[in-house]
Design an enzyme around this catalytic site. Structure first.
Site, mmCIF file in Angstrom:
data_model
loop_
_atom_site.group_PDB
_atom_site.id
_atom_site.type_symbol
_atom_site.label_atom_id
_atom_site.label_comp_id
_atom_site.label_asym_id
_atom_site.label_seq_id
_atom_site.Cartn_x
_atom_site.Cartn_y
_atom_site.Cartn_z
ATOM 1 N N CYS A 196 0.819 -1.221 0.000
ATOM 2 C CA CYS A 196 0.000 0.000 0.000
ATOM 3 C C CYS A 196 0.857 1.277 0.000
ATOM 4 O O CYS A 196 1.672 1.476 0.904
ATOM 5 C CB CYS A 196 -0.906 -0.026 1.243
ATOM 6 S SG CYS A 196 -1.759 1.528 1.532
ATOM 7 N N TYR A 225 -4.856 6.033 -9.355
ATOM 8 C CA TYR A 225 -6.098 5.277 -9.093
ATOM 9 C C TYR A 225 -7.237 5.811 -9.966
ATOM 10 O O TYR A 225 -8.086 5.054 -10.422
ATOM 11 C CB TYR A 225 -6.490 5.369 -7.613
ATOM 12 C CG TYR A 225 -5.605 4.537 -6.711
ATOM 13 C CD1 TYR A 225 -5.959 3.230 -6.368
ATOM 14 C CD2 TYR A 225 -4.406 5.035 -6.214
ATOM 15 C CE1 TYR A 225 -5.146 2.454 -5.545
ATOM 16 C CE2 TYR A 225 -3.582 4.269 -5.400
ATOM 17 C CZ TYR A 225 -3.960 2.976 -5.072
ATOM 18 O OH TYR A 225 -3.150 2.212 -4.271
HETATM 19 N N1 LIG Z 1 -6.702 8.171 2.552
HETATM 20 C C1 LIG Z 1 -6.197 6.957 3.101
HETATM 21 C C2 LIG Z 1 -6.280 5.840 2.083
HETATM 22 C C3 LIG Z 1 -5.750 4.524 2.556
HETATM 23 C C4 LIG Z 1 -6.168 3.374 1.635
HETATM 24 O O1 LIG Z 1 -6.959 3.551 0.693
HETATM 25 N N2 LIG Z 1 -5.644 2.162 1.897
HETATM 26 C C5 LIG Z 1 -6.029 0.997 1.123
HETATM 27 C C6 LIG Z 1 -4.831 0.142 0.765
HETATM 28 S S1 LIG Z 1 -3.781 0.845 -0.447
HETATM 29 C C7 LIG Z 1 -6.906 0.070 1.964
HETATM 30 O O2 LIG Z 1 -6.573 -0.220 3.099
HETATM 31 N N3 LIG Z 1 -8.029 -0.408 1.409
HETATM 32 C C8 LIG Z 1 -8.880 -1.351 2.065
HETATM 33 C C9 LIG Z 1 -10.355 -1.048 1.854
HETATM 34 O O3 LIG Z 1 -10.684 -0.051 1.228
HETATM 35 O O4 LIG Z 1 -11.163 -1.836 2.360
HETATM 36 C C10 LIG Z 1 -4.758 7.213 3.555
HETATM 37 O O5 LIG Z 1 -4.020 7.886 2.820
HETATM 38 O O6 LIG Z 1 -4.402 6.791 4.627
#
Ligand SMILES: N[C@@H](CCC(=O)N[C@@H](CS)C(=O)NCC(=O)O)C(=O)O
Length: 312
Positions: free
Chosen positions: A48, A173
């Site tokens: 990530c 994205y």
């Molecule tokens: N705005 C957040 C975004 C974090 C994010 O989108 N993480 C993703 C992984 S790259 C995630 O954990 N996705 C799991 C989900 O949406 O269920 C940040 O920058 O901390």
């Protein structure tokens, strides 16, 4: 299928939901989250880019002894991130979010800054966690004087962040998850417009805001690190590779070679996480063999922005 994975607006443009836990650490011992060593933990997935930012700042500041890390793996079967070793009796990050916040219905994302004492989420927004790590725990950092968000540069850093977040960090994205041709082409055009502007800037200064690394560079770094191997092909960000930009590619190597940074980078995990888990974009789950980067080659960025040496 795509609309379940990637929320969109009426034009097919990808919309990233807002992070919901936004507290900070405070020097006041009576506050909800007081500064204390070995109390807080980062939950991260190595693939990530948002979580990767927090590992880079932890490494650069030398906060390894003060803040622990728990690495999680993506699991399509579990529908989210799973722990390598159960945390507070939880197998998944989703269970931990629910343990801390019964009834929580939002996304269960990483990174998370977790309070091991109160069993609570301090913050789950990477842009804020890195500001916390930069300044709140200096008394326990091995590099307390490294200021990645100095007052004198804040305005300049914020200007870069405000451009790089929508067009590059989230821009890749927006290319990959676009659901119309127009939304894709707009995202791809603004992505490469910004990369072109950065390339120009990096011909004049070693880093985005001068000769010192700032949070703007770290936020950009974790996207650049994944670009040629993942975003170029999987997300159709294929007008150019980072390797095709002389300054950006040297800058990527320069940041990679900073103390402790290479240890936070796992390109195999990045490839595996993206290609095996974004089923609608890559239904077979095949992980491509290329392209592995050699980021250990010399970068010669230390010459940029220095006065030309006199020949006398
Ligand atoms: N705005 C957040 C975004 C974090 C994010 O989108 N993480 C993703 C992984 S790259 C995630 O954990 N996705 C799991 C989900 O949406 O269920 C940040 O920058 O901390």
């Amino acid at each position: 299928m795509m609309s379940q994975m990637a929320p969109r607006d009426s034009t097919g443009e990808y919309l990233r939901p807002e992070s919901q836990f936004r507290s900070i650490l405070s020097p006041d011992p009576a506050s909800s989250f007081p500064v204390e060593p070995q109390r807080y933990r980062l939950l991260v997935g190595l693939g990530c880019p948002w979580a990767h930012r927090t590992l880079v700042v932890r490494a650069l500041k030398g906060l390894e002894a003060a803040i622990s890390v728990s690495i999680v793996q993506p699991s399509p079967e579990a529908g989210g991130w799973v722990f390598e070793h159960p945390e507070e009796g939880c197998q998944t990050v989703k269970q931990l979010y629910e343990l801390a916040n019964p009834g929580y219905r939002g996304r269960c994302t990483v990174p998370v800054l977790w309070d091991t004492k109160q069993k609570a989420i301090v913050n789950n927004e990477s842009a804020e966690i890195i500001v916390i790590l930069n300044a709140a725990l200096n008394e326990f950092a091995t590099r307390p004087n490294l200021d990645l968000y100095p007052d004198a540069l804040k305005a300049q850093i914020d200007v870069w962040n405000d451009r790089i977040y929508p067009t590059v960090n989230n821009g890749v994205y927006r290319c990959g998850f676009a659901q119309t041709q127009t939304a894709y082409e707009q995202a791809c055009t603004s992505l490469f417009d910004t990369l072109d502007s950065i390339e120009l800037q990096l011909g004049n200064t070693r880093y985005l805001c001068g000769n010192g690394i700032t949070l703007a560079d770290i936020r950009l770094f974790t996207t650049l690190f994944r670009f040629d191997t993942v975003y170029y092909s999987l997300f159709k960000c294929n007008r150019r590779r980072i390797q095709d930009y002389p300054h950006l590619s040297g800058y990527l190597r320069d940041l990679y070679q900073q103390p402790g940074v290479a240890e936070t980078c796992d390109l195999q995990a990045v490839k595996r996480d993206y290609f095996s888990n974004l089923f609608p974009l890559n239904p077979g789950g095949i992980v491509p063999m290329g392209s592995d980067l050699n980021l250990s080659e010399p970068h010669q960025r230390d010459r940029i922005g220095q006065p030309a040496s006199s020949s006398t």
